[in-house]
Design a protein around this motif. Structure first.
Motif, PDB file in Angstrom:
ATOM      1  N   PRO A   1       0.815  -1.220   0.000  1.00 46.89           N
ATOM      2  CA  PRO A   1       0.000   0.000   0.000  1.00 46.89           C
ATOM      3  C   PRO A   1       0.849   1.269   0.000  1.00 46.89           C
ATOM      4  CG  PRO A   1       0.151  -0.897   2.215  1.00 46.89           C
ATOM      5  CD  PRO A   1       0.877  -1.864   1.318  1.00 46.89           C
ATOM      6  N   GLU A   2       0.179   2.381  -0.252  1.00 43.36           N
ATOM      7  CA  GLU A   2       0.864   3.684  -0.237  1.00 43.36           C
ATOM      8  C   GLU A   2       1.390   3.994   1.156  1.00 43.36           C
ATOM      9  OE1 GLU A   2      -0.095   8.377  -1.330  1.00 43.36           O
ATOM     10  OE2 GLU A   2      -1.551   6.803  -1.760  1.00 43.36           O
ATOM     11  N   SER A   3       0.611   3.588   2.168  1.00 47.29           N
ATOM     12  CA  SER A   3       1.060   3.763   3.554  1.00 47.29           C
ATOM     13  C   SER A   3       0.767   2.476   4.316  1.00 47.29           C
ATOM     14  CB  SER A   3       0.334   4.938   4.213  1.00 47.29           C
ATOM     15  OG  SER A   3      -1.063   4.714   4.241  1.00 47.29           O
ATOM     16  N   GLY A   4       1.548   2.208   5.327  1.00 46.30           N
ATOM     17  CA  GLY A   4       1.373   0.976   6.082  1.00 46.30           C
ATOM     18  C   GLY A   4       2.264  -0.128   5.533  1.00 46.30           C
ATOM     19  N   THR A   5       2.216  -1.270   6.211  1.00 50.91           N
ATOM     20  CA  THR A   5       3.053  -2.401   5.805  1.00 50.91           C
ATOM     21  C   THR A   5       2.231  -3.451   5.077  1.00 50.91           C
ATOM     22  OG1 THR A   5       2.697  -3.457   7.954  1.00 50.91           O
ATOM     23  CG2 THR A   5       4.639  -2.060   7.730  1.00 50.91           C
TER      24      THR A   5
END
Length: 370
Positions: free
Chosen positions: A111-115
């Motif tokens: 994802p764009e943010s997160g793992t």
């Protein structure tokens, strides 16, 4: 069995738990892998499916998924790896096995943010039977003989009910082994599935067995949506074939009242149709032409077709507390649903899921009578 009995067995349903074992390794206990949810979808007449989601396993520095022991996770979760899924309550080491199968799907998302999370899925041990196409012939054999041979070829245990009719020829024509077995099951009105013990089942529905548990609406049964529909139902079935020896037409017959699973208290769809279509010549009849060569075979095919149609009469979707006992080819008693719908139901499909919201079991039922 009463829900109170299961409640004592499972510690008042207080601590839902699961275990996923890949070979000899327990992913949580041995590999120290964090899993957010696990699901098993068990169904008659098809391969059952499992899935689970691995979280907090991706190393940003090494750009790979790792176990808590520092090993590459995808070296463990490989295609074709044997997986056993257990669900229940309390100690994960004593929970019942829900499904056993092979990993066939590996999915992730960056994802764009997160793992990233890792989604693993697969099918039960009937999966090899669904691959490829075969054409072969059995001469002077029974359907059950062919089933035994296919089960042995795939190294499966077998719970096979003997079929009585010996056929001059049985043909598998460019079909997967599972498609072929399903065809044999349908014409005998048998169920076909592979259970968590690697056992291939080919036998009559266990729709007259005792209920594995009694659930009441508001007491273990969270919701239930039944539907009874007479549309498409018939009062009798006729199967026509040809006897090559006598050069005569063979007509097999089955009629309302011969459906499986009748308990003497409920009425089948065909029986209910008779109440407002009183002229027997006008009662709905299903007429089929099939390659049958004896009277016994024609009668058996007619009864199988009657049962297949009849079990579309009453269907339902239920949501309940997580209960490992709820599985296909078993019966469950549902109460507090009014006089008409409070009865024993035959389970066609069951989906077990453990996640952050606890352990739930959704299941589908089918019945010939109401």
């Amino acid at each position: 069995m009463e829900l109170a009995t299961l409640s004592r067995k499972y510690g008042e349903f207080y601590a839902p738990a699961f275990s996923i074992r890949v070979g000899a390794d327990d992913l949580i206990r041995d590999a120290l892998v964090a899993i957010s949810q696990v699901e098993a979808d068990l169904v008659l007449g098809a391969a059952s499916r499992f899935s689970f989601t691995v979280v907090d396993a991706y190393s940003i520095e090494k750009r790979a998924f790792y176990t808590g022991r520092g090993k590459n996770l995808l070296d463990l979760l490989t295609f074709g790896a044997q997986v056993d899924v257990y669900m229940g309550y309390g100690d994960a080491r004593t929970m019942p096995r829900i499904v056993s199968g092979l990993i066939t799907e590996i999915t992730t998302n960056f994802p764009e943010s997160g793992t990233p999370e890792l989604s693993i899925a697969g099918y039960d041990n009937s999966f090899p039977l669904t691959n490829g196409k075969s054409s072969r012939t059995w001469t002077k054999s029974r359907d059950s003989d062919a089933v035994h041979e296919i089960a042995s070829f795939h190294n499966l245990n077998a719970e096979v009910e003997d079929t009585k009719e010996q056929h001059t020829q049985i043909e598998q024509n460019n079909e997967s082994d599972f498609e072929f077995l399903k065809k044999l099951a349908d014409r005998n009105h048998f169920e076909i599935y592979v259970d968590e013990q690697r056992t291939l089942h080919f036998h009559k529905p266990k729709d007259k067995a005792d209920a594995v548990v009694r659930l009441a609406w508001g007491e273990g049964l969270l919701s239930f949506k039944p539907e009874a529909n007479l549309a498409g139902q018939v009062t009798r079935v006729e199967v026509r074939g040809w006897n090559p020896k006598t050069k005569e037409t063979i007509v097999g017959k089955a009629q309302a009242g011969e459906e499986s699973g009748l308990d003497g208290k409920s009425r089948s769809a065909g029986d209910r149709l008779k109440t407002f279509v009183k002229d027997s010549s006008k009662q709905p009849t299903l007429r089929l032409r099939q390659p049958v060569f004896t009277q016994a075979e024609a009668n058996a095919r007619a009864k199988a077709a009657l049962n297949e149609r009849a079990k579309q009469f009453l269907t339902g979707d239920a949501d309940a507390l997580g209960l490992p006992e709820i599985r296909p080819d078993r019966n469950v008693q549902l109460d507090n649903l009014g006089a008409l719908f409070s009865k024993v139901y035959y389970i066609q499909q069951a989906t077990h899921k453990v996640d952050g919201n606890g352990y739930r079991t959704r299941f589908k039922v089918k019945e010939t009578a109401l």
